[in-house]
Design a protein around this motif. Structure first.
Motif, PDB file in Angstrom:
ATOM      1  N   LYS A 103       0.783  -1.212  -0.150  1.00  0.00           N
ATOM      2  CA  LYS A 103       0.094   0.045   0.018  1.00  0.00           C
ATOM      3  C   LYS A 103       0.784   1.274   0.013  1.00  0.00           C
ATOM      4  O   LYS A 103       0.108   2.414  -0.216  1.00  0.00           O
ATOM      5  CB  LYS A 103      -0.941   0.039   1.264  1.00  0.00           C
ATOM      6  N   CYS A 104       2.227   1.095   0.008  1.00  0.00           N
ATOM      7  CA  CYS A 104       2.953   2.455   0.072  1.00  0.00           C
ATOM      8  C   CYS A 104       4.045   2.199  -0.925  1.00  0.00           C
ATOM      9  O   CYS A 104       5.185   2.802  -0.692  1.00  0.00           O
ATOM     10  CB  CYS A 104       3.392   2.572   1.431  1.00  0.00           C
ATOM     11  N   TYR A 128       9.518   1.447   2.322  1.00  0.00           N
ATOM     12  CA  TYR A 128       9.162   2.453   3.427  1.00  0.00           C
ATOM     13  C   TYR A 128       9.955   3.433   3.593  1.00  0.00           C
ATOM     14  O   TYR A 128      11.338   3.290   3.549  1.00  0.00           O
ATOM     15  CB  TYR A 128       8.902   1.866   4.827  1.00  0.00           C
ATOM     16  N   TRP A 167       9.262   9.026   6.357  1.00  0.00           N
ATOM     17  CA  TRP A 167       8.133   8.743   7.121  1.00  0.00           C
ATOM     18  C   TRP A 167       8.211   8.495   8.625  1.00  0.00           C
ATOM     19  O   TRP A 167       9.225   8.296   9.189  1.00  0.00           O
ATOM     20  CB  TRP A 167       7.419   7.464   6.350  1.00  0.00           C
ATOM     21  N   HIS A 222      -0.641   7.348   4.898  1.00  0.00           N
ATOM     22  CA  HIS A 222       0.338   7.522   4.120  1.00  0.00           C
ATOM     23  C   HIS A 222       1.646   7.108   4.573  1.00  0.00           C
ATOM     24  O   HIS A 222       2.516   7.004   3.967  1.00  0.00           O
ATOM     25  CB  HIS A 222       0.093   8.922   3.285  1.00  0.00           C
ATOM     26  N   ASN A 262      -4.100   1.208   8.107  1.00  0.00           N
ATOM     27  CA  ASN A 262      -5.247   0.767   7.342  1.00  0.00           C
ATOM     28  C   ASN A 262      -6.206   0.105   8.232  1.00  0.00           C
ATOM     29  O   ASN A 262      -5.933  -0.780   8.960  1.00  0.00           O
ATOM     30  CB  ASN A 262      -4.484  -0.073   6.335  1.00  0.00           C
ATOM     31  N   CYS A 269       3.597   6.616  -3.121  1.00  0.00           N
ATOM     32  CA  CYS A 269       3.746   6.906  -1.870  1.00  0.00           C
ATOM     33  C   CYS A 269       2.619   6.225  -1.071  1.00  0.00           C
ATOM     34  O   CYS A 269       2.621   6.225   0.313  1.00  0.00           O
ATOM     35  CB  CYS A 269       4.002   8.290  -1.355  1.00  0.00           C
ATOM     36  N   GLY A 270       1.615   5.937  -1.650  1.00  0.00           N
ATOM     37  CA  GLY A 270       0.614   5.234  -0.789  1.00  0.00           C
ATOM     38  C   GLY A 270      -0.873   5.279  -1.365  1.00  0.00           C
ATOM     39  O   GLY A 270      -1.171   6.102  -2.330  1.00  0.00           O
ATOM     40  N   VAL A 316      -4.400   5.303   0.138  1.00  0.00           N
ATOM     41  CA  VAL A 316      -5.207   5.432   1.359  1.00  0.00           C
ATOM     42  C   VAL A 316      -6.491   5.727   1.074  1.00  0.00           C
ATOM     43  O   VAL A 316      -6.749   6.949   0.681  1.00  0.00           O
ATOM     44  CB  VAL A 316      -4.467   6.264   2.558  1.00  0.00           C
TER      45      VAL A 316
END
Lengths: 555, 555
Positions: A149-150, A154, A158, A209, A214, A318-319, A321
C-alpha cells in the motif's frame, strides 16, 4: 455570508486564508515565516537533518489568523470575525513530534527546549535512512501487505523511520515522550484542546500514507511487527490512536483561549487535519482522472479513485489510502522530493551570475533557450527520489557541461529534470491502470512561473491547467472547514462552490515535445542506471546523443 | 654574458623571456594578450569552434620582444640587446593555418581577412569531429601503423581533421590555400623569412604528434591514404615538407626586418619550433622516468624514453615521436583537454558566490574541505577527453549534489576530477611499461595554486614537485635557442645550466590518499560507463558509495 479559515502549514511559513463558503472568494490572507532556524528550518552539519520548532506553529496560527481577519475587514465591507464558522488545517508531513502525557511538545518543555530530536522532524528530514531500510526489510519478510500500500518501500521521510531513528540515536528524548504525533494531528488538537494522547483525532491522511495505518489490518502496524524493530516501539503502539479520520470529520471545537487570542468565536469546529498537498488537491477540485500536482519546494502528485473499483497496487508510489483526499475515495499519492528546492539551491547556494542572478533573471534567460540546445541533462535527485524509486540515497546529477555552459542553461536543465521526473510518475500511474485524463497544477511555482508550466506541457505532452486559487492548500482546508461547519453537505458540494481553474492553459508545442522525447530517453537511461539495481548496460551513448540533440537544436 | 629569448605562444597570450644561458637567470619578460576575439580566441555559436588571427602572433612577437628587452635593461646593469644570441619558439598545437604560395597566411590577405576558416585553427577547435572519425576508421583499415603511434585514435584536435573539415565546409578557403602550416613552423619561418612553402623547416614535434609524420614510413601519411579521404588532400601532401626536425636544429636566421622591429641582431639563429608543453618539459629538466605535467588551460603530460629501448605502443596516448621533446629520445605525449579551462568556466560562466566569487575565494573555501566530504564527483570532460579515451564527444558530469552543495565543494570536485584524470594517464603509462619515477609540474596552476598541487599529491599518491621557473615553456624555448646558438653543445648541457626545481615539494597525506582511492573507484566506474563502449554493469552503487564516503569524512 459565511466564511471559513484554512490554515496551511508549509515548509517555511504558515498561511491563514479566509474564504467565502458560497463563492470561494478569498477575502483575507496572511503569511508568517517561522521564527526558528534558517527560513523556519533547523539544520545541522548533517545534510539529512531538517527540524522545526513546534512553538512556531502556535505563534504562526495566532499571528496569521489575526492578520487575515484584519485583511478581511478591509476587503469586505461589514465583515465580522463572527462570520467565520470553521477552521481547516493542512500541514507538511510526515512531520512527527514527541509529546508528553499532556500532549505538550517536548521541545516546548524546558528540559528539551534546544534538543533537535525533541522538535518536529520535518518531512524532508532523512536522518532515518537506515531505519527505513530496516523497516522495509522486515515488512517485506513479515508483513508484505504493509508495503503493497505504500509503493513497496518504506521511506526515511516517514513516521516510523523518524521515531525509530530517535529511539536509536536520542534515547533520552524517546524515553521522555509519551507518544509521537503528526503535526497534522497536533495543531488541530492544540486549537481544540484535545492534545492529550487518547483524546485527539488522528488524520487518516497522515496515518495512512506515512505510518502504514489501514482499517483493513486494524489500524497502525501490529505490536508483533513493531516489537521486532524494537520492543519500545511496540510500547508506543499502545499510545497511538485506534482510529483515523478524513477531513470531513471535526477534530473538535475552538477553545476559549484560542478564541480570545485570535478574535474568532469559541466553539466553532476545526476539521481533522490532512497534508498540505492532499487538501491542495481538494482546493484544485480533484476528481477521478484529474492529476493534481502541487508544485512547491517539493512536489506532491495526487490522484483519487472511487473506492468501488478494483485498484492494483502501484510500485513506487507513496501510498494508496482510503479517505486521504476525498471521503470515500482512495487517495493515491506520489511526488518528487525536491522541485522548487532544487531551483532555490541553484539560486541561493550557487549564486550564479553574481548580482544579476535570482530566479527572475535566470527564468528570463532560460526562456530564450530551445529544447535540447544546451546539451545538458540533469537528474532531479538533489533530495533523493520519492517516486518511483523511493530512495533517499540518491543525489543530483548534471551531465553535458562544456566550457561554455551558462547558468541559464543549467537552470533550464534543472526545470526539465523535474518535468522528466513528473513524466516518470505519470507513466507509472498509467502503467498500472490509473489513467491521467487531465493535469491541474497548483502551488507557488505553477502560479508564478509560466516557463516552468510551458516546459512541463512540452515534456509531458499534455496541456497544463492551473488551479484558480494561488493558495489551494489553504483553500482545501477552508473547504474541509465548510463541510465540518455544515455550510456544505459534503466535500464535492463545497469544491463545486469554492474551487475552480484559471482560464490560461499551457499547451504542448509538438516540436518541443518531439525533442524532449529524445532527451527523455537519455533521462530514463540515467534514471535506471543510477537508480535501479537491475539495469544492465552502458552509458557510452548518453553524452553523444545529447550532443547530437544539441547540434540539431542549434541549427 | 650571453642570453637567449624564448617566445611562448599560449592560448590567450604570447610571452617573451630573456634567459642567461650560463645560469638560467630570467632577466626580462613580457606578455601580450592577443588582440582578436575573446581573450585572444575567436568563438562562434558552435562551442566546438576556436580560432585565432595570425596577425596576433606577429604583433605579439614584436611587442613582447621589445618589452622584454626593455625589462632586461632595467634588471641587468649594462645589458645590451646584442647579447641575445638566439631565439626559440614554442606554440600551441595542433594549430594549423592556411597560407598562399608565398607563405602569407590567408587571414592576412584582404579577401579572407574575416573568414574564420582562413584563420589559425586553435588546438581546442573540435569542429573536425566527424573527419577525425573518418580518418581513424580509414587508418584502422588501411594503415594501422599510423594509429599505433598516436594512441589508436586520430583526434579532432589534430592537423588533418581540421584541414579536411575546412575542405568539406569551406572549400573556398581550402582551394585558395597553397598549403597548411602549423604555427610552430609558421612563426619561426616568419621570423627568418623562410615562410615560403618548401623553404621552411617543419617541427617533428608538430608533424609527428599531430600529422602522423614518421621517418619510418617516409614522413607524412602517403598519397594513397590521403587520396582515399579526398583527392585534394593527396594534392596537399605534395606541398608538405619532406623532412621534419627537432629543436636543436636552426629554422633560419633572424631577418633584417625583424631585427629592425625588435632591436635584436639580424642573423641570430631561430630554433625549429615545438609545442609549448614539449619545450615546457625541456624547461622542467625532463629525463627518462620524469613525468612533466604542464598544467594550464589544458594539461600536457610528457615522458621521454631513450631511443635504444624497445617501446610498446600505448593505447590512448597522443603520440610517440622520436625527437619531439629531446633530440634522440622518444617523446611520449598525453594530456587532458581541459584543466584550468574547467576552473575558469566555473568562475567566469557560472559566476558562483556573486561578487565574492573568483578563484582566490573559491580556493580559500575549497581548502577548508576534507577529501570526500562533499559527496561530489565530477568527470573532467567539459572539453572532451584527450587521454586515454581520445574522444571529443564527451562532456562534463557532476554527481552527488544535495540541496546544500556549495560552489566551493563543486570547485574542489572539479579540481579533484582533473587529478583523477591525471591519475588515469599515469596508470596507463605504467601499465605499458613506462615507469613514472617522479612527477614535475609546471605552468600557471602548478606555480600559483598550492591547493591544486596538494590535491594532486593526495590523489596521485606521489610527491608533487614543481619546476623552478614560472615560465618553463618559454624557458625551454630559450634552452633550444642556446643550443642552436652554440652556447651549449646539446640540450642536456643547456638543461643542466638553465633549469631546476623549486625547493617546495607537496607530499601526499596517507589518510587523504586512502579516501581518494575510494572516490577514484567511483570515478573509474563513471569513466568507463560513459567513456567506453565495452563497459557493462550498472551504477546503482555510485551515489550510495559517495554518500557513504561523505558521511565517513564528515564524522
Amino acid at each position: 455570508m459565511k466564511y471559513t479559515i484554512g490554515l496551511d502549514y508549509g515548509t517555511n511559513s504558515v498561511r491563514a486564508l479566509i474564504v467565502n463558503v458560497a463563492t470561494g472568494a478569498e477575502v483575507g490572507s496572511a503569511v508568517h515565516v517561522y521564527s526558528h532556524g534558517k527560513d523556519g528550518v533547523i539544520l545541522s552539519s548533517d545534510p539529512n537533518l531538517a527540524r522545526q520548532h513546534p512553538a512556531d506553529y502556535l505563534e504562526g496560527a495566532e499571528i496569521t489568523i489575526k492578520a487575515a481577519l484584519k485583511a478581511a475587514v478591509k476587503t469586505v465591507r461589514g465583515f465580522k470575525p463572527s462570520q467565520v464558522v470553521g477552521i481547516g488545517v493542512d500541514t507538511t508531513g510526515s512531520t512527527p513530534l514527541p509529546v508528553d502525557q499532556d500532549g505538550v511538545a517536548l521541545a516546548m518543555t524546558k528540559k528539551f527546549a534546544k534538543h533537535p530530536a525533541a522538535m518536529a522532524w520535518l518531512w524532508k528530514d532523512h536522518t532515518g535512512v537506515e531505519e527505513a531500510g530496516e523497516i522495509t526489510a522486515l515488512a517485506r519478510k513479515m508483513r508484505p501487505q504493509y508495503l503493497d500500500k505504500c509503493g513497496g518501500i518504506y521511506s526515511s521521510e516517514w513516521f516510523f523511520s523518524k521515531v525509530l531513528h530517535c529511539l536509536r540515536t536520542s534515547p533520552e528524548v524517546f524515553d521522555a515522550a509519551t507518544t509521537w504525533v503528526e503535526i497534522a494531528d497536533w495543531i488541530p488538537a492544540m486549537l481544540t484542546g484535545t492534545q492529550k494522547p487518547g483524546a485527539y483525532k488522528a488524520s487518516v491522511c497522515a496515518a495512512g500514507h506515512k505510518a502504514m495505518y489501514n482499517d483493513d489490518w486494524g489500524g497502525y502496524p501490529d505490536v508483533k511487527f513493531l516489537a521486532k524493530l524494537d520492543p519500545k516501539l511496540a510500547q508506543l503502539r499502545k499510545q497511538l490512536p485506534v482510529k483515523a479520520y478524513d477531513v470531513s470529520e471535526p477534530a473538535g471545537c475552538l477553545t476559549e483561549d484560542w478564541a480570545r487570542k485570535t478574535g474568532l468565536t469559541a466553539g466553532i469546529p476545526v476539521a481533522v487535519g490532512a497534508f498540505d498537498c492532499h487538501l491542495g488537491a481538494v482546493g484544485s477540485g480533484i476528481v477521478p482522472g484529474r492529476l493534481v500536482k502541487t508544485i512547491g519546494t517539493s512536489t506532491c502528485d495526487l490522484m483519487v479513485a472511487t473506492a468501488d473499483r478494483k485498484l492494483a497496487d502501484i510500485p513506487g508510489i507513496c501510498g494508496i489510502v482510503k479517505g486521504s483526499v476525498l471521503p470515500g475515495c482512495y487517495g493515491l499519492e506520489a511526488g518528487q522530493s525536491a522541485v522548487g528546492d532544487i531551483f532555490n539551491w541553484f539560486v541561493n547556494y550557487i549564486e550564479p551570475y553574481g548580482k544579476m542572478g535570482g530566479h527572475a533573471h535566470l527564468t528570463k534567460e532560460a526562456a530564450k533557450l530551445k529544447p535540447g540546445a544546451s546539451g545538458l541533462l540533469a537528474l532531479d535527485w538533489n533530495n533523493g527520489n520519492r517516486t518511483v524509486l523511493v530512495d533517499q540515497r540518491l543525489t543530483g546529477l548534471l551531465v553535458g557541461q562544456t566550457l561554455y555552459t551558462t547558468p541559464a542553461e543549467i537552470y533550464r536543465a534543472l526545470i526539465e529534470a523535474t518535468a522528466f521526473g513528473a513524466l516518470t510518475i505519470i507513466n507509472r500511474f498509467e502503467a498500472h491502470g490509473v489513467t491521467v485524463k487531465e493535469v491541474v497544477n497548483c502551488g507557488g511555482i505553477a502560479e508564478k512561473n509560466p516557463l516552468v508550466m510551458q516546459i512541463y506541457a512540452d515534456i509531458l505532452g499534455r496541456p497544463m491547467k492551473v488551479s484558480r486559487s494561488a493558495q489551494t492548500c489553504a483553500l482545501g482546508s477552508a473547504v474541509a472547514a465548510a463541510v465540518v461547519a455544515g455550510a456544505h453537505p459534503n466535500v464535492a458540494s463545497a469544491q463545486k462552490a469554492m474551487t475552480g481553474l484559471k482560464a490560461v492553459v499551457y499547451s504542448p508545442d509538438p516540436a518541443a515535445h518531439a525533442v524532449y522525447q529524445q532527451v527523455y530517453e537519455q533521462y530514463r537511461e540515467l534514471h535506471d542506471a543510477f537508480g535501479t539495481a537491475t539495469w544492465k548496460g552502458n552509458l557510452h551513448g548518453v553524452m553523444k546523443q545529447l550532443i547530437a540533440i544539441r547540434n540539431q537544436a542549434r541549427t
